[in-house]
Design an enzyme around this catalytic site. Sequence first.
Site, PDB file in Angstrom:
ATOM      1  N   ARG A 107      52.403  -6.057  85.877  1.00 50.88           N
ATOM      2  CA  ARG A 107      52.808  -4.658  85.658  1.00 50.88           C
ATOM      3  C   ARG A 107      52.425  -3.747  86.823  1.00 50.88           C
ATOM      4  O   ARG A 107      53.055  -2.716  87.047  1.00 50.88           O
ATOM      5  CB  ARG A 107      52.145  -4.110  84.384  1.00 50.88           C
ATOM      6  CG  ARG A 107      52.631  -4.724  83.092  1.00 50.88           C
ATOM      7  CD  ARG A 107      52.173  -3.856  81.931  1.00 50.88           C
ATOM      8  NE  ARG A 107      52.225  -4.537  80.641  1.00 50.88           N
ATOM      9  CZ  ARG A 107      53.296  -4.607  79.872  1.00 50.88           C
ATOM     10  NH1 ARG A 107      54.426  -4.056  80.266  1.00 50.88           N
ATOM     11  NH2 ARG A 107      53.255  -5.232  78.701  1.00 50.88           N
ATOM     12  N   ASP A 141      67.846  -3.941  77.638  1.00 50.34           N
ATOM     13  CA  ASP A 141      68.286  -5.329  77.700  1.00 50.34           C
ATOM     14  C   ASP A 141      69.326  -5.526  76.587  1.00 50.34           C
ATOM     15  O   ASP A 141      70.474  -5.142  76.760  1.00 50.34           O
ATOM     16  CB  ASP A 141      67.039  -6.216  77.564  1.00 50.34           C
ATOM     17  CG  ASP A 141      67.331  -7.700  77.696  1.00 50.34           C
ATOM     18  OD1 ASP A 141      68.334  -8.052  78.336  1.00 50.34           O
ATOM     19  OD2 ASP A 141      66.552  -8.512  77.161  1.00 50.34           O
TER      20      ASP A 141
HETATM   21  P1  IMP Z   1      65.807  -4.821  74.221  1.00 44.91           P
HETATM   22  O1  IMP Z   1      65.336  -4.355  72.874  1.00 44.91           O
HETATM   23  O2  IMP Z   1      66.392  -6.206  74.183  1.00 44.91           O
HETATM   24  O3  IMP Z   1      66.718  -3.863  74.937  1.00 44.91           O
HETATM   25  O4  IMP Z   1      64.513  -5.070  75.061  1.00 44.91           O
HETATM   26  C1  IMP Z   1      63.904  -4.130  75.757  1.00 44.91           C
HETATM   27  C2  IMP Z   1      62.479  -4.566  76.065  1.00 44.91           C
HETATM   28  O5  IMP Z   1      62.399  -5.978  76.410  1.00 44.91           O
HETATM   29  C3  IMP Z   1      62.031  -3.806  77.260  1.00 44.91           C
HETATM   30  O6  IMP Z   1      61.435  -2.577  76.893  1.00 44.91           O
HETATM   31  C4  IMP Z   1      61.061  -4.790  77.906  1.00 44.91           C
HETATM   32  O7  IMP Z   1      59.788  -4.605  77.332  1.00 44.91           O
HETATM   33  C5  IMP Z   1      61.566  -6.167  77.533  1.00 44.91           C
HETATM   34  N1  IMP Z   1      62.361  -6.786  78.625  1.00 44.91           N
HETATM   35  C6  IMP Z   1      63.675  -7.056  78.644  1.00 44.91           C
HETATM   36  N2  IMP Z   1      64.065  -7.612  79.802  1.00 44.91           N
HETATM   37  C7  IMP Z   1      62.957  -7.710  80.565  1.00 44.91           C
HETATM   38  C8  IMP Z   1      62.707  -8.208  81.908  1.00 44.91           C
HETATM   39  O8  IMP Z   1      63.579  -8.667  82.658  1.00 44.91           O
HETATM   40  N3  IMP Z   1      61.407  -8.139  82.316  1.00 44.91           N
HETATM   41  C9  IMP Z   1      60.404  -7.642  81.547  1.00 44.91           C
HETATM   42  N4  IMP Z   1      60.600  -7.155  80.314  1.00 44.91           N
HETATM   43  C10 IMP Z   1      61.860  -7.192  79.811  1.00 44.91           C
END
Ligand code: IMP
Length: 168
Positions: free
Chosen positions: A159, A97
């Site tokens: 999940r 993300d």
């Molecule tokens: P990042 O550190 O912002 O890249 O976030 C990654 C983590 O956020 C992922 O491993 C997920 O656990 C959570 N995440 C981000 N977007 C989503 C989504 O659309 N659905 C569910 N979990 C998400």
Amino acid sequence: MRCLINEHQIAQRIGELAAEISRDYSGKPLTLVGVLTGSLVFVADLMRRIELPHKITLLQASSYRGTATTPAKLQLTLDLLPSLVGRDVLLVDDILDTGQTLSTLVAEMHRRNAISVKTAVLLWKKARTTAAIVPDYVGFEIPDQFVVGYGLDFNDEHRHLPYIGVVE
Ligand code: IMP
Ligand code: MG
């Protein structure tokens, strides 16, 4: 719940990713490092399609998001990790993300003296990524929508769904 990516599409794409990984890591000491909890289903399916001997280990990462203006606070649990010295590490996560989680983990794996560190994600919300990271293996690029299922949760629910869905 609206289905975004169905079971068949997921299985087919994982087969393609596993074939690519099997080619790229031939003869190398590969260790998959799964990022709990979201990658649980993905890592289990991916490892069974990789046609190379390899090791599996797990760590846990959770980001607590406050208001939109405060950056997510990342909490890591690394107690389960064995030594990664002399190993080619492939970090496996459900979704990239902002990229905060995986960029932090890539640095941590290098700190632990892995020979190489790459990343595999089932989903990539490319438009939201602000960290300096480009995943090496990507299942699907998706738009900026909150998705659940196939390991991904909303408030620790959904999940178990066998497909990727969008909550409407
Ligand atoms: P990042 O550190 O912002 O890249 O976030 C990654 C983590 O956020 C992922 O491993 C997920 O656990 C959570 N995440 C981000 N977007 C989503 C989504 O659309 N659905 C569910 N979990 C998400
Ligand atoms: Mg996660």
